[in-house]
Motif scaffolding. Structure first.
Motif, PDB file in Angstrom:
ATOM      1  N   GLY A  27      10.058  -4.969  -4.642  1.00 21.26           N
ATOM      2  CA  GLY A  27      10.365  -5.067  -5.776  1.00 21.26           C
ATOM      3  C   GLY A  27       9.622  -5.597  -6.754  1.00 21.26           C
ATOM      4  N   ALA A  28       8.079  -5.729  -6.042  1.00 19.62           N
ATOM      5  CA  ALA A  28       6.799  -5.930  -6.832  1.00 19.62           C
ATOM      6  C   ALA A  28       5.842  -5.328  -5.837  1.00 19.62           C
ATOM      7  N   VAL A  29       4.745  -4.528  -6.504  1.00 23.30           N
ATOM      8  CA  VAL A  29       3.584  -4.037  -5.837  1.00 23.30           C
ATOM      9  C   VAL A  29       2.541  -5.228  -5.281  1.00 23.30           C
ATOM     10  N   PHE A  30       2.501  -6.298  -6.251  1.00 21.61           N
ATOM     11  CA  PHE A  30       1.331  -7.053  -5.574  1.00 21.61           C
ATOM     12  C   PHE A  30       2.067  -8.467  -5.617  1.00 21.61           C
ATOM     13  N   ALA A  31       1.526  -9.503  -4.923  1.00 22.07           N
ATOM     14  CA  ALA A  31       1.746 -10.724  -4.431  1.00 22.07           C
ATOM     15  C   ALA A  31       0.825 -11.595  -4.030  1.00 22.07           C
ATOM     16  N   TRP A  32       0.979 -12.588  -3.315  1.00 18.50           N
ATOM     17  CA  TRP A  32      -0.034 -13.551  -2.801  1.00 18.50           C
ATOM     18  C   TRP A  32       0.450 -13.724  -1.248  1.00 18.50           C
ATOM     19  N   MET A  33      -0.610 -13.713  -0.329  1.00 13.90           N
ATOM     20  CA  MET A  33      -0.294 -14.195   1.050  1.00 13.90           C
ATOM     21  C   MET A  33      -1.673 -14.936   1.567  1.00 13.90           C
ATOM     22  N   GLY A  34      -1.028 -15.477   2.406  1.00 20.32           N
ATOM     23  CA  GLY A  34      -2.055 -16.349   3.546  1.00 20.32           C
ATOM     24  C   GLY A  34      -2.030 -15.740   4.782  1.00 20.32           C
TER      25      GLY A  34
ATOM     26  N   LYS B 134       0.785  -1.076   0.092  1.00 18.67           N
ATOM     27  CA  LYS B 134      -0.119   0.025   0.158  1.00 18.67           C
ATOM     28  C   LYS B 134       0.944   1.268  -0.054  1.00 18.67           C
ATOM     29  N   THR B 135       1.961   1.137   0.737  1.00 15.00           N
ATOM     30  CA  THR B 135       2.897   2.422   0.913  1.00 15.00           C
ATOM     31  C   THR B 135       3.495   2.591  -0.461  1.00 15.00           C
ATOM     32  N   LEU B 136       3.864   1.635  -1.249  1.00 12.19           N
ATOM     33  CA  LEU B 136       4.854   1.752  -2.584  1.00 12.19           C
ATOM     34  C   LEU B 136       3.665   2.343  -3.619  1.00 12.19           C
ATOM     35  N   LEU B 137       2.415   1.427  -3.511  1.00 13.98           N
ATOM     36  CA  LEU B 137       1.347   1.938  -4.516  1.00 13.98           C
ATOM     37  C   LEU B 137       0.979   3.499  -4.343  1.00 13.98           C
ATOM     38  N   ASN B 138       0.711   3.832  -3.159  1.00 14.89           N
ATOM     39  CA  ASN B 138       0.441   5.144  -2.858  1.00 14.89           C
ATOM     40  C   ASN B 138       1.285   6.241  -3.754  1.00 14.89           C
ATOM     41  N   GLN B 139       2.493   5.830  -3.367  1.00 19.63           N
ATOM     42  CA  GLN B 139       3.915   6.615  -3.819  1.00 19.63           C
ATOM     43  C   GLN B 139       3.864   6.788  -5.325  1.00 19.63           C
ATOM     44  N   ILE B 140       3.586   5.623  -5.741  1.00 15.90           N
ATOM     45  CA  ILE B 140       3.570   5.380  -7.355  1.00 15.90           C
ATOM     46  C   ILE B 140       2.627   6.313  -8.136  1.00 15.90           C
ATOM     47  N   ILE B 141       1.295   6.095  -7.548  1.00 18.32           N
ATOM     48  CA  ILE B 141       0.058   6.933  -7.910  1.00 18.32           C
ATOM     49  C   ILE B 141       0.418   8.601  -7.886  1.00 18.32           C
TER      50      ILE B 141
ATOM     51  N   PHE C  42       6.461  -1.290   5.125  1.00 18.17           N
ATOM     52  CA  PHE C  42       5.509  -0.792   4.512  1.00 18.17           C
ATOM     53  C   PHE C  42       3.981  -1.295   5.089  1.00 18.17           C
ATOM     54  N   ASP C  43       3.068  -0.488   4.502  1.00 22.15           N
ATOM     55  CA  ASP C  43       1.720  -0.982   4.969  1.00 22.15           C
ATOM     56  C   ASP C  43       1.258  -2.018   3.669  1.00 22.15           C
ATOM     57  N   PHE C  44       0.389  -2.617   4.046  1.00 16.73           N
ATOM     58  CA  PHE C  44      -0.060  -3.967   3.128  1.00 16.73           C
ATOM     59  C   PHE C  44      -1.472  -4.035   3.291  1.00 16.73           C
ATOM     60  N   ASP C  45      -2.139  -4.460   2.130  1.00 16.25           N
ATOM     61  CA  ASP C  45      -3.578  -4.999   2.411  1.00 16.25           C
ATOM     62  C   ASP C  45      -3.836  -6.057   1.305  1.00 16.25           C
ATOM     63  N   VAL C  46      -5.092  -6.623   1.368  1.00 18.89           N
ATOM     64  CA  VAL C  46      -5.561  -7.744   0.533  1.00 18.89           C
ATOM     65  C   VAL C  46      -6.655  -7.422  -0.330  1.00 18.89           C
TER      66      VAL C  46
ATOM     67  N   PRO D  34      -3.677  -7.126   7.697  1.00 20.30           N
ATOM     68  CA  PRO D  34      -4.418  -6.303   6.900  1.00 20.30           C
ATOM     69  C   PRO D  34      -5.761  -5.657   7.036  1.00 20.30           C
ATOM     70  N   ALA D  35      -5.931  -4.580   6.746  1.00 18.00           N
ATOM     71  CA  ALA D  35      -7.189  -4.074   7.333  1.00 18.00           C
ATOM     72  C   ALA D  35      -8.653  -4.727   6.815  1.00 18.00           C
ATOM     73  N   ASN D  36      -8.258  -5.500   5.473  1.00 19.81           N
ATOM     74  CA  ASN D  36      -9.432  -6.152   5.103  1.00 19.81           C
ATOM     75  C   ASN D  36      -9.506  -7.536   5.223  1.00 19.81           C
ATOM     76  N   LYS D  37      -9.604  -7.788   6.586  1.00 13.77           N
ATOM     77  CA  LYS D  37      -9.733  -9.374   6.855  1.00 13.77           C
ATOM     78  C   LYS D  37     -11.005  -9.690   6.419  1.00 13.77           C
ATOM     79  N   GLN D  38     -11.896  -9.117   6.390  1.00 13.33           N
ATOM     80  CA  GLN D  38     -13.360  -9.695   5.790  1.00 13.33           C
ATOM     81  C   GLN D  38     -13.310 -10.489   4.680  1.00 13.33           C
TER      82      GLN D  38
END
Length: 450
Positions: A273-280, A163-170, A293-297, A379-383
């Motif tokens: 080195g990548a904006v998106f990935a996968w997480m459990g 989230k931190t990197l994506l906000n910076q790029i935008i 950095f901050d992250f979310d799903v 992540p904030a989007n635990k739902q």
């Protein structure tokens, strides 16, 4: 392009077990008047997971002081080899991954715990988390019959972003786009356009793309409902593989196969080195501790096929008890505590280990972020984890393909052969059409074990 969960692994040395006998291995309670029973609990995991489970075991031993648990763990890569090398001398309680379950349940090495759990206990957790550990040996049917493991976790594997990197790029590129929706899946076209819009030097849009997510989210599968006939030549399946290949070949937003070999997607994401990935959910503690950095799903992007919906694979590991254990009552007490106990469920999520098994805790304290603060709020989007399990109109989850197989040869052989598609020397249609007979032969061999 293996579809593996990749962790920062630390191999622990095995603890030499002290011989310990019990004069009372009948009913289990918290009474300190009982003789001490010693049991072995064997698992795997990163340094963070091992710390988490030692804490959970310590909590258990406070509640059940007459049961001594000797917890051992190794890396995920070596776990199954180590377990198989134990032969009939298995640990009392041990991890049983969903993708090995069918073979182990069919072998008779797992204890049938059907009579050791109550219906209330089963109802307290996600139905999928226990149904997937049922197996009828007489019919070779999964999802029905005796219960051979209790859920350690139920893990949707979700799309995560920096989230931190994506906000910076935008901001730096003055883009007229916002952060991705936490609830509405992007289409494949929209996702590709988004990754191209945020493209900057030395940073990939996504580190890799999960094959099962693409297949499932385009209303496709590897085989028919009976898991006997291949369907990799279905146009929806072919389209899913070509979509992944084009992220590198056409859009340049995903590393090449050689770049992925030099640095896996998990580490590339941690290194920004990548904006998106996968997480459990099991990745949370590592992300809290090793990233700044901050992250979310967000939901998995959905393909264009008719009937498609955003679908992520849902993995699981169970707590199995050895059928040869002489301490089954104590072993079951530990397995049930870790799977069903509400205090254990709370400690589990506060440690960053998993989405809680106990539904009331997951939908209450976990979503309300009780006991969490600072980075542990992410992540904030635990739902989204819950929606993936519960199946909403837009969001779904499905067992990973290996769960349905007696062994993993069919999937492993396919994934080991995919380089021509991702290198661009063959289209997905050319490769899968030519490979279909080999995949069918692997499926035929898989059924021959049953």
């Amino acid at each position: 392009m293996k579809n593996k969960l990749i962790f920062a692994l630390m191999v622990t040395s095995m603890v030499t077990l002290a011989a310990c006998t019990s004069t009372s291995e009948g009913s289990i309670s918290g009474s300190t008047s009982q003789a001490t029973t010693s049991i072995e609990f064997f698992g795997w995991g990163s340094a963070e997971e091992q710390e988490n489970f030692q804490a959970l075991v310590d909590s258990f031993m406070v509640e059940y002081p007459h049961i001594q648990v000797i917890y051992n763990a190794t890396s995920s890569d070596s776990y199954m080899t180590t377990l198989k090398n134990r032969g009939s001398s298995l640990p009392d309680v041990f991890y049983m991954p969903d993708y090995e379950f069918m073979q182990w349940a069919d072998s008779g090495r797992l204890y049938d715990m059907s009579n050791d759990v109550t219906q209330d206990e089963l109802d307290s957790v996600w139905a999928l988390s226990t149904d997937m550990y049922r197996y009828d040996r007489s019919s070779s049917m999964l999802g029905t019959g005796p219960l051979f493991a209790l859920p350690k976790d139920l893990g949707p594997y979700l799309l995560v972003y920096n989230k931190t990197l994506l906000n910076q790029i935008i901001s730096d590129k003055s883009l007229s786009i916002g952060l991705p929706s936490p609830t509405t899946p992007m289409t494949w076209t929209a996702f590709r356009d988004y990754l191209k819009a945020i493209k900057i030097p030395n940073v990939f849009g996504i580190g890799s793309y999960e094959m099962m997510h693409a297949v499932y989210s385009n209303n496709a599968d590897y085989w028919d409902a009976t898991v006997t006939t291949q369907t990799i030549t279905d146009p929806n399946f072919i389209q899913a593989f070509q979509f992944i290949a084009d992220l590198h070949l056409v859009d340049g937003v995903m590393p090449s196969p050689s770049q992925q070999n030099s640095m896996n997607a998990y580490q590339r994401f941690l290194n920004s080195g990548a904006v998106f990935a996968w997480m459990g959910a099991w990745d949370m503690k590592a992300f809290w501790n090793t990233t700044s950095f901050d992250f979310d799903v967000i939901p998995t992007p959905v393909g264009p096929a008719a009937g498609a919906k955003s679908t992520s694979w849902v993995g699981s590991v169970g707590y199995a008890v050895s059928n040869n254990s002489t301490k089954k009552a104590a072993a079951m007490t530990l397995a049930k505590y870790l799977a069903f106990n509400e205090e254990a469920a709370i400690l589990n999520y506060q440690l960053g280990q998993a989405m809680p098994n106990v539904k009331t805790i997951a939908e209450g304290a976990w979503l309300d972020e009780e006991g969490l603060s600072g980075r542990s709020l992410m992540p904030a989007n635990k739902q989204l984890f819950i929606d993936t399990v519960n199946q909403t109109t837009l969001i779904g989850g499905k067992n990973r393909a290996r769960y349905y197989l007696y062994d993993n040869t069919a999937i492993d052989d396919l994934e080991d052969s995919l380089e021509p598609v991702f290198a661009g020397t063959q289209t997905a249609q050319q490769f899968l059409t030519a490979y279909a007979a080999s995949f069918q032969a692997d499926l035929d061999d898989n059924r021959s074990y049953l």
